[in-house]
Design an enzyme around this catalytic site. Sequence first.
Site, PDB file in Angstrom:
ATOM      1  N   GLY A  63       0.793  -1.222   0.000  1.00  0.00           N
ATOM      2  CA  GLY A  63       0.000   0.000   0.000  1.00  0.00           C
ATOM      3  C   GLY A  63       0.822   1.266   0.000  1.00  0.00           C
ATOM      4  O   GLY A  63       0.379   2.314  -0.458  1.00  0.00           O
ATOM      5  N   ARG A  64       2.045   1.200   0.542  1.00  0.00           N
ATOM      6  CA  ARG A  64       2.930   2.366   0.508  1.00  0.00           C
ATOM      7  C   ARG A  64       4.381   1.945   0.250  1.00  0.00           C
ATOM      8  O   ARG A  64       5.318   2.567   0.722  1.00  0.00           O
ATOM      9  CB  ARG A  64       2.823   3.210   1.776  1.00  0.00           C
ATOM     10  CG  ARG A  64       3.174   2.532   3.075  1.00  0.00           C
ATOM     11  CD  ARG A  64       3.225   3.563   4.184  1.00  0.00           C
ATOM     12  NE  ARG A  64       3.416   2.940   5.491  1.00  0.00           N
ATOM     13  CZ  ARG A  64       3.700   3.609   6.603  1.00  0.00           C
ATOM     14  NH1 ARG A  64       3.843   4.908   6.562  1.00  0.00           N
ATOM     15  NH2 ARG A  64       3.840   2.981   7.753  1.00  0.00           N
ATOM     16  N   GLY A  90      -0.366   6.269   0.422  1.00  0.00           N
ATOM     17  CA  GLY A  90       0.865   5.581   0.072  1.00  0.00           C
ATOM     18  C   GLY A  90       2.131   6.333   0.432  1.00  0.00           C
ATOM     19  O   GLY A  90       3.234   5.898   0.100  1.00  0.00           O
ATOM     20  N   ARG A 125       6.354 -12.496   1.274  1.00  0.00           N
ATOM     21  CA  ARG A 125       5.833 -12.639   2.633  1.00  0.00           C
ATOM     22  C   ARG A 125       4.980 -13.898   2.773  1.00  0.00           C
ATOM     23  O   ARG A 125       4.548 -14.470   1.772  1.00  0.00           O
ATOM     24  CB  ARG A 125       4.972 -11.411   2.980  1.00  0.00           C
ATOM     25  CG  ARG A 125       5.723 -10.092   2.791  1.00  0.00           C
ATOM     26  CD  ARG A 125       4.781  -8.976   2.326  1.00  0.00           C
ATOM     27  NE  ARG A 125       5.535  -7.754   2.021  1.00  0.00           N
ATOM     28  CZ  ARG A 125       5.854  -6.830   2.926  1.00  0.00           C
ATOM     29  NH1 ARG A 125       5.454  -6.966   4.166  1.00  0.00           N
ATOM     30  NH2 ARG A 125       6.554  -5.781   2.578  1.00  0.00           N
ATOM     31  N   ASP A 147       1.326 -10.710   6.992  1.00  0.00           N
ATOM     32  CA  ASP A 147       1.830  -9.944   5.850  1.00  0.00           C
ATOM     33  C   ASP A 147       3.131  -9.221   6.184  1.00  0.00           C
ATOM     34  O   ASP A 147       3.788  -8.681   5.287  1.00  0.00           O
ATOM     35  CB  ASP A 147       0.780  -8.934   5.359  1.00  0.00           C
ATOM     36  CG  ASP A 147       0.318  -7.991   6.458  1.00  0.00           C
ATOM     37  OD1 ASP A 147      -0.312  -8.473   7.406  1.00  0.00           O
ATOM     38  OD2 ASP A 147       0.588  -6.780   6.372  1.00  0.00           O
ATOM     39  N   ASP A 189       9.335  -4.416   7.790  1.00  0.00           N
ATOM     40  CA  ASP A 189       8.223  -3.537   8.142  1.00  0.00           C
ATOM     41  C   ASP A 189       8.320  -2.998   9.571  1.00  0.00           C
ATOM     42  O   ASP A 189       7.573  -3.394  10.465  1.00  0.00           O
ATOM     43  CB  ASP A 189       6.874  -4.241   7.930  1.00  0.00           C
ATOM     44  CG  ASP A 189       6.642  -4.578   6.471  1.00  0.00           C
ATOM     45  OD1 ASP A 189       7.257  -3.931   5.612  1.00  0.00           O
ATOM     46  OD2 ASP A 189       5.856  -5.484   6.191  1.00  0.00           O
TER      47      ASP A 189
END
Length: 522
Positions: free
Chosen positions: A103-104, A136, A200, A270, A280
Site C-alpha cells: 500500500g505504501r 501511500g 511474505r 503480511d 516492516d
Amino acid sequence: MKNLKINNRFTAELPADPDLTNETRQVKNTAFSYVNPTKPSNPKLIHASEETAALVGISKEEIQSEEFLNVFSGKEILPETQPYAMCYAGHQFGNWAGQLGDGRAINLTEVENNNTFYTLQLKGAGKTPYSRTADGLAVLRSSIREYLCAEAMYHLGVPTTRSLSLILSGDQVLRDILYNGNPAYEKGAVVCRVAPSFIRFGSFEMLAARNELKNLKQFVEYTIKHYFPEITGEPKEQYLQFFKKVADTTREMILHWQRVGFVHGVMNTDNMSVHGITIDYGPYGWLENYDPNWTPNTTDSQNKRYRFGNQPQVAHWNLYQLANAIYPLINETEGLEKILESFMDDFILDYKEMFLNKLGLFTSTETDNDLIDNLEVVLQLTETDMTIFFRNLSSVKKTDSVEKAIEKIQFAFYKIEEVSGEILDAWKKWFSAYLERLNAEVLSDEERLQKMNLINPKYVLRNYMAQLAIDAADKEDYSLVNELYTLLQKPYDEKPEYQKWFTKRPDWARSKVGCSMLSCSS
C-alpha cells in the site's frame, strides 16, 4: 549508477496485473501490479548508508549524485526497469484481512552484485492499487525510525532488511499520529530498503484463499528456484523442505529478537518474510524495564497479542497459516504438522542456550532452568533495564560477594529505593545461586566478559533516542540521525564518547508520544 546490474526476475517470471491504472481495487490472478512512484516536489538527501550502497553496487561518489537523489526519491525511473507493487493478503491481529498488498511500498527493481540478488524498494513513494483509502506516502518521523532501526538490527546480528537511503520529499503529508481524530501535516520522506526479496507469508495466503492454485504453485516454485536453490527432490518434498527452511530461519530471527529485547509490535502474517528477516518497522520498541507483557503498539494495547513474551508463539501461529496456504500443493498434513510441532520444541532448547550465554554460562546443568526462570521473575519485581542489566552483569567476578554483584548491576534499577526488603532478598537469593553457578564455569572472568559483551549489546535504539533524532530533524538538524547511525554500527563496543547513550529511559519519555506507545503509522 553505472555499475548497477539490473535483473527483473520477479516481473519476468510471475503473472502481472494487466490493468495499468493506479486505482485501488481487488487485484486477482496476479503477483504484482506495475506502478510508478509519485514524484516528489523537492527531494533532499538526509542520509545514505555507504555500506548498503556497496552491497548493491553503488559507489560513495554516486551517493552524492543527482541521479541517486532522483531515483531513490521516486522522481526518476532507472532505465530498463518497471517499478511494481506486490499483491498479498494476511492475518492482522489474528483475523483474516483479505487482500492487502504494497500500500505504501514500491519495488524499483532487482539488482545483482557479487553473485547475490537484492530487491530495492521505496517505502512512502506514493499510492498503489493496494493503498485502499491511504495515500501511500510516509512521514519523516516513521522514515527515520525505519531507516535507523534496520541498520541497528543488522549490526546487532539480527536478520533484517537493510536501509540504503533516507530522503525528504519536500511535500507535506497529513497524518493522525494516534488515530484519535487530530490529524496534522508532517514532512514527507522516502526510505529505500533492501532485501533478498519482499516475499511474505501473505503472498501465498492470498493465492490460496482465492484458490489460484496454478499461480500458487508457480510462486512457490519461483521462490524455491531463486532463493532456496539447495532444495531438490520431488515437488511435494521440495515444498516441505521450503516450509522447514522458513520455519528454521523464522525461529532464528525470533531468538535474536528475544536476545536483544526487540519487540516488533505488529507481527501480522503480511509482515513476515519467507527469508526469516525482520521487515516492516512500524510501532517497534526495545524493552526498557524487563516486562514480557509490553507491546509498543497502541492498536494492541488491550489484548497485547504482540507483546515481547508472546513473539515466539505468534511466529508459530503465523507459520501455521503459511502451512495452510501451501497445503493444497501437498495435500498431506503429516509433514507440515511435524515441522510445526518441532518449532516450539526447538525454540525452547535454543532459548535456554541463548539465555545461558547472556548470563555468561556456556555449559549446562540440571539447575539452569530454575536459574533462568527465577531471574525472569526477579527482573520484574522492580523496574530493571534489560540492556543495562545484562551488559553490566559481565563485570561480575567469580570472587564477588552477593552484595558486590548487586552493586555492579544496580545502575539498571529505575528506582533504586525500591530494592529493599523482600525485593532485595529475592535479588540476593538469585545472585547467590548465580555466583555458585558461575564458579562451575571453566572460563576466566576476562574470557567470560569478552564473550558476554559480544552477546549483550551496550547500545540499542531506544524509542526516546529515535524521538530525539526526529525532533531535531523536524527542525532541519540531522546531526542526531548521523550520530545515532554511527553509534549503532558498533553496538557491542565500549565507546566512551557515546557513554551518554548507555542510560535508562528518562522520566520524560515514559508517556511522550513516540517514546512509549506508537501507532501503526509510526
